[in-house]
Write an enzyme that holds these catalytic residues in place. Structure first.
Site, PDB file in Angstrom:
ATOM      1  N   GLY A 441     -13.346  -7.961   2.639  1.00  0.00           N
ATOM      2  CA  GLY A 441     -13.719  -6.852   1.753  1.00  0.00           C
ATOM      3  C   GLY A 441     -12.903  -5.726   1.784  1.00  0.00           C
ATOM      4  O   GLY A 441     -13.359  -4.744   2.588  1.00  0.00           O
ATOM      5  N   TYR A 442     -11.704  -5.832   1.230  1.00  0.00           N
ATOM      6  CA  TYR A 442     -10.770  -4.579   1.003  1.00  0.00           C
ATOM      7  C   TYR A 442     -10.629  -4.022   0.027  1.00  0.00           C
ATOM      8  O   TYR A 442     -11.113  -2.702  -0.175  1.00  0.00           O
ATOM      9  CB  TYR A 442      -9.407  -5.111   1.804  1.00  0.00           C
ATOM     10  CG  TYR A 442      -9.539  -5.255   3.103  1.00  0.00           C
ATOM     11  CD1 TYR A 442     -10.262  -4.765   4.145  1.00  0.00           C
ATOM     12  CD2 TYR A 442      -8.241  -6.181   3.645  1.00  0.00           C
ATOM     13  CE1 TYR A 442     -10.146  -5.261   5.529  1.00  0.00           C
ATOM     14  CE2 TYR A 442      -8.114  -6.459   5.070  1.00  0.00           C
ATOM     15  CZ  TYR A 442      -8.957  -5.890   6.056  1.00  0.00           C
ATOM     16  OH  TYR A 442      -8.772  -6.153   7.263  1.00  0.00           O
ATOM     17  N   SER A 443     -10.078  -4.681  -1.103  1.00  0.00           N
ATOM     18  CA  SER A 443      -9.689  -4.089  -2.197  1.00  0.00           C
ATOM     19  C   SER A 443     -10.960  -3.518  -3.157  1.00  0.00           C
ATOM     20  O   SER A 443     -12.049  -4.186  -3.186  1.00  0.00           O
ATOM     21  CB  SER A 443      -8.957  -4.956  -3.191  1.00  0.00           C
ATOM     22  OG  SER A 443      -7.457  -5.240  -2.470  1.00  0.00           O
ATOM     23  N   GLU A 558      -0.876 -11.224  10.023  1.00  0.00           N
ATOM     24  CA  GLU A 558      -0.083 -11.745   9.146  1.00  0.00           C
ATOM     25  C   GLU A 558       1.431 -11.983   9.613  1.00  0.00           C
ATOM     26  O   GLU A 558       2.034 -12.697   8.974  1.00  0.00           O
ATOM     27  CB  GLU A 558      -0.079 -10.710   7.883  1.00  0.00           C
ATOM     28  CG  GLU A 558      -1.233 -10.471   7.336  1.00  0.00           C
ATOM     29  CD  GLU A 558      -1.355  -9.846   6.108  1.00  0.00           C
ATOM     30  OE1 GLU A 558      -0.191  -8.920   5.935  1.00  0.00           O
ATOM     31  OE2 GLU A 558      -2.303  -9.538   5.308  1.00  0.00           O
ATOM     32  N   THR A 689       1.455  -4.492  -3.912  1.00  0.00           N
ATOM     33  CA  THR A 689       2.446  -5.146  -4.904  1.00  0.00           C
ATOM     34  C   THR A 689       3.923  -5.143  -4.172  1.00  0.00           C
ATOM     35  O   THR A 689       4.245  -4.286  -3.148  1.00  0.00           O
ATOM     36  CB  THR A 689       2.329  -4.162  -6.113  1.00  0.00           C
ATOM     37  OG1 THR A 689       2.872  -3.076  -5.922  1.00  0.00           O
ATOM     38  CG2 THR A 689       0.974  -4.334  -6.694  1.00  0.00           C
ATOM     39  N   ASN A 690       4.801  -5.743  -4.807  1.00  0.00           N
ATOM     40  CA  ASN A 690       6.342  -5.457  -4.314  1.00  0.00           C
ATOM     41  C   ASN A 690       6.795  -4.214  -4.396  1.00  0.00           C
ATOM     42  O   ASN A 690       7.572  -3.727  -3.598  1.00  0.00           O
ATOM     43  CB  ASN A 690       7.095  -6.597  -5.036  1.00  0.00           C
ATOM     44  CG  ASN A 690       6.985  -7.926  -4.290  1.00  0.00           C
ATOM     45  OD1 ASN A 690       6.200  -8.125  -3.252  1.00  0.00           O
ATOM     46  ND2 ASN A 690       7.798  -9.070  -4.807  1.00  0.00           N
TER      47      ASN A 690
END
Length: 705
Positions: A441-443, A558, A689-690
Site C-alpha cells: 500500500g504505497y502509491s 529490490e 518512472t524512468n
C-alpha cells in the site's frame, strides 16, 4: 595483475602522457614517436608477453581520454602470435620493432585507414580465418586527411620479416583484441567529453539558472552515464574473461565492443549538446575527442571477424550469453536450484506471478525462504550470491515463486530489523513457509514516484489508529490477506518523509474496500479505500514517524530482486534464439541483414543490463563509488526500456506469430513475447518512472535539483 597494480600502472601512464601528450587538443602537433619511445621504456609493450590484458586496456583507456592513437594492443597481439620467437617478441616489447596490425594475408601490399603508420616500422597481417600471419616492414606511408587527427595513413608494405601459422581461434582472438582496443579508446574519449559536459552543466547559467537544473539536460546526462557505465562494466567483463581463459571470452568481448559501437557516438553527441557552442571550437578538447570517437568507431568496420558478429555467433551456434560468475558458492547453489526446478519442470513457464503451492512448499522445505536471515530468525546466513541466484533462476525459469520470495525481500527483512518480537514471532514463520499473502500500500493519486508526498492519514486514538485515504495500483490486493501500508502520521513534519509510519494490516479489517482493475499485462491491480479503518498500535512496524527508514529497508530488498528483469529478458532472448535456430537463414536472413542487426541489438542490450544489475548487487551501503550507488537506477532504466524495445523487435523479427498468446498451440516462445511486450510498460513506470530515475542519476552526478 591485481587491481591495485593496474591502478598504479594507469597512474604511471597518465604521468607519461602528461609529459608527452597532455590533452586531446595537442593531437595535431604532439610527437607520437616520442611517446612510443617512452611507452617502450616503461614496458607498455611488454604486457603481451605477460598476458596482462587488464593493464594494457587500462593504458588504452588513458590514451583514449587524451585522443591518442598509440597502438598498444597491436603490439600485444603481435607478441602473443609470435610468442614462440623470443627474439622477435623482445624486439617488439623493446620498441625496436613498432607494430601496427590489420586483417589480411601475405598478398596484401597496401593498407588504408591506418593509425600511427608514420611512426611504425612493421605491419602485422592477420588472416581472419587462420593461416599464415605475416610481419612485414613498412616501405612508405601516405597521409589521408579527414576526420581522424592524427590523420590516417595508407601504408605500403615491403619485405617479410617473419611468418607464423595460426589457427582460426588464434586469428579470431587477435582480431577481437584489435577491435577491443578501438572500443576501449572510443568509450574513454566519449567519457572524457561527458565528464567535461557534466562539469559545464554545474556552472553554466542560462535564464537565471544553472543549466544542470534543466530537466532536458538532466535526462540527457543520465542517459549518457548509463551508456558509459554499462560499457565500462562490459569491457571489464571482457578483460576478466580473457585473463581467466574462459571459453566464451571472444563473445564476451564482442558484446562489449558492439555496445560501445552504438553508445560512444551517442555519448559524444550528448556531451556536445550540453557543452553547446563552447565545445564546438577547437580551443576546447571536445572537437578532438569527437574526431577520436568517430574515427575509432568507423575503423571497427575494417576489422571483421570470420566468425561473424554477435548475431551470427548466437544465431548459428548453440550457446547463450556468457554467465555472470557469482563465485564458487553462488554457482554451486545455482546447480542445486536447477536440480529442484527440474523436478517441477511441468510447473515452470506459467509466469512468475502465478502461485503453485506444491513448488512453494518444496522451496520452503529446503529452507530457502529467508535463508539469508540469522539462525535465531530461522535462516542460515546465506550469501548475497545465493539470494541473487535463487531470484534469477526463478525469473529465468518463470517459476511460480515470486510472491513468496517477494514476502522475504520486501517485508521479512524489514520486520526482522524493525518489528517487535511479537511481529517477528507472528510473521517470520509465515514468510519462511511461503504463506504470507500480502500487497503493498504505497502509491496514491498524488504520490506515485514521489512517495514522500503520500496523504493517506492515520490519527492516533489511544492504543489504536484511525486510517483514512486511498491507495492506487495495489497489485494483488484482491487476493491478499495483509497490506504493508505506508501512511502519514504527522502532516506537519519536515522534511515530508519524516512524518510517515508503516503498518501491516489484515485486508479484511472493517473499512477497507477493494476495487479491481485489469492491467495491460493482464494482472489485477486494485484501488483500495480506507474509510475510518481502526487498527491497534501493535500493527505498526517501526517507530511512529519512522516509517521512511522501514520503507527504505524494504526497498533495499529490490537489490536482490532487481535482477529479475534482466533474467526475464535473458530467457526471452533464449526463447527467440530457439526460434531462430530452427531456420536461421529463413528467420533472420543472411549475415548482415536488418533482422540480424536487430537480434544483435537485443543481445547486447540484455548483456549490458545484466552487467549493470551485477554492479548494483555488488555495491553496498558503505560503497563510496558513485557509479556503484547509481547502478540500481541505471539498471532499472536500461532494463525497462529494453523490455519495450525487445517486444517490438521480436514482432519485427518473427512477424504476427509473435503477437499470439500462450493459448495458441505452437506459438513462438510459448506466448512469452506478446506477454513480455504487454508487461514492458510496467517496467518503465513501476517503482518510479524512468524520468524520475534519470533525475536521480543526474543528481548523483552532482547536478542540482
Amino acid at each position: 595483475m591485481a587491481s591495485e597494480e593496474i591502478a598504479a600502472f594507469a597512474d604511471s601512464v597518465r604521468g607519461t602522457l602528461a609529459r608527452n601528450w597532455e590533452a586531446p587538443h595537442v593531437a595535431p602537433t604532439a610527437d607520437l614517436g616520442k611517446l612510443w619511445d617512452a611507452a617502450a621504456d616503461y614496458g607498455w609493450f611488454e604486457l603481451g608477453a605477460d598476458g596482462a590484458l587488464g593493464a594494457a586496456v587500462a593504458a588504452v583507456r588513458e590514451l583514449g581520454r587524451v585522443a591518442c592513437p598509440l597502438p598498444i594492443l597491436d603490439g600485444f597481439a603481435a607478441i602473443r602470435l609470435f610468442a614462440h620467437d623470443d627474439l622477435l617478441a623482445d624486439r617488439i616489447a623493446s620498441g625496436e620493432i613498432r607494430v601496427i596490425a590489420a586483417t589480411g594475408d601475405s598478398s596484401v601490399t597496401r593498407v588504408r585507414y591506418a593509425d600511427a603508420a608514420r611512426q611504425a616500422t612493421h605491419l602485422l597481417l592477420v588472416p581472419a580465418a587462420g593461416g599464415t600471419a605475416v610481419l612485414r616492414s613498412l616501405e612508405s606511408v601516405t597521409e589521408t586527411e579527414g576526420l581522424a587527427v592524427p590523420a590516417w595513413l595508407t601504408a605500403s608494405v615491403g619485405a617479410v620479416e617473419a611468418t607464423t601459422e595460426i589457427t582460426a581461434e588464434e586469428a579470431d582472438e587477435a582480431v577481437v583484441l584489435l577491435r577491443l582496443q578501438l572500443a576501449v579508446r572510443a568509450l574513454a574519449a566519449a567519457e572524457r567529453a561527458h565528464e567535461m559536459a557534466v562539469e559545464h552543466a554545474k556552472e553554466r547559467r542560462q535564464f537565471g539558472k544553472v543549466i544542470g537544473s534543466f530537466g532536458a539536460v538532466q535526462q540527457r546526462t543520465a542517459t549518457c552515464q548509463i551508456d558509459i557505465s554499462a560499457g565500462n562494466l562490459l569491457l571489464a567483463d571482457a578483460v576478466r574473461a580473457f585473463e581467466r581463459g574462459k571459453d566464451d571470452r571472444l563473445l564476451t568481448a564482442e558484446l562489449a565492443v558492439e555496445h560501445v559501437l552504438a553508445a560512444a557516438p551517442r555519448v559524444q553527441l550528448g556531451a556536445h549538446h550540453t557543452l553547446a557552442a563552447i565545445g564546438y571550437f577547437e580551443e576546447h578538447d571536445a572537437p578532438w575527442l569527437f574526431r577520436r570517437v568517430h574515427g575509432d568507431v568507423v575503423r571497427l568496420q575494417t576489422l571483421v571477424r570470420a566468425a561473424g558478429d554477435v548475431a551470427d555467433v548466437l544465431a548459428e551456434g548453440s550457446g547463450s550469453l556468457p554467465d555472470a560468475d557469482l563465485g564458487e558458492t553462488g554457482e554451486r547453489f545455482r546447480a542445486e536450484v536447477r536440480e529442484l526446478f527440474d523436478r517441477f519442470s511441468d510447473r515452470l513457464g506459467g509466469g512468475t506471478m502465478a502461485i503453485d503451492q506444491d513448488m512453494v512448499r518444496a522451496v520452503a522445505e529446503k529452507g530457502w525462504l529467508g535463508f539469508a536471515w540469522p539462525e535465531e530468525a530461522g535462516g542460515r546466513g546465506a550469501s548475497l550470491a545465493e539470494q541473487v541466484v535463487l531470484n534469477e533462476e526463478t525469473a529465468y525459469h518463470r517459476a511460480p515463486l515470486s510472491k513468496a520470495l517477494g514476502a522475504v525481500n520486501l517485508l521479512g527483512n524489514s520486520i526482522l530489523r524493525h518489528g517487535t518480537q511479537e511481529q517477528k514471532d507472528t510473521f517470520l514463520p509465515l514468510i519462511r513457509k511461503g504463506e504470507l499473502a500480502f500487497c503493498l500500500g504505497y502509491s496514491e493519486p498524488e504520490a506515485g514516484s514521489d512517495l514522500a508526498s503520500l496523504r493517506t492519514r492515520a490519527v492516533r486514538d489511544g492504543d489504536h489508529w484511525v486510517i483514512n485515504g486511498q491507495k492506487l495500483w495495489t497489485t494483488g490486493g484482491h487476493q491478499s490477506d495483509w497490506v504493508w501500508l505506508a501512511v502519514r502520521t504527522d502532516p506537519d513534519a519536515q522534511p515530508r518523509h519524516a512524518g510517515i509510519s508503516v503498518f501491516l494490516i489484515p485486508m479484511d479489517t472493517p473499512g477497507i474496500t477493494v476495487q479491481q482493475h485489469r492491467a495491460l499485462s493482464g494482472e489485477i491491480s486494485c484501488t483500495v479505500f480506507y474509510d475510518d479503518v481502526r487498527v491497534p498500535d501493535s500493527m505498526r512496524v517501526g517507530e511512529v514517524n519512522g516509517g521512511w527508514k522501514v520503507i527504505v529497508d524494504a526497498l533495499a530488498g529490490e537489490r536482490i530482486t532487481m535482477g529479475n528483469i534482466a533474467a526475464e529478458l535473458h530467457r526471452q532472448l533464449d526463447d527467440l534464439l530457439a526460434c531462430v535456430r530452427e531456420d536461421a537463414q529463413g528467420v533472420v536472413g543472411p549475415r548482415g541483414s536488418a533482422k540480424r542487426a536487430l537480434l544483435k541489438e537485443l543481445a547486447v542490450g540484455v548483456q549490458a543490463t545484466r552487467a549493470l544489475v551485477a554492479s548494483a548487487i555488488r555495491s553496498t551501503s558503505q560503497d563510496a563509488a558513485a557509479t556503484a550507488k547509481l547502478a540500481a537506477p541505471m539498471a532499472g532504466v536500461m532494463g525497462g526500456e529494453l523490455a519495450e524495445r525487445f517486444g517490438e523487435a521480436v514482432l519485427d523479427i518473427l512477424g504476427p506469430d509473435a503477437a499470439l498468446s500462450a493459448s495458441v498451440p505452437g506459438v513462438p516462445g510459448g506466448g512469452s513475447f506478446e506477454y513480455g511486450l504487454r508487461l514492458s510498460v510496467m517496467y518503465v513506470v513501476g517503482g518510479g518512472t524512468n524520468d524520475i530515475q534519470r533525475g536521480m542519476i543526474a543528481r548523483g552526478l552532482g547536478l542540482p535539483r
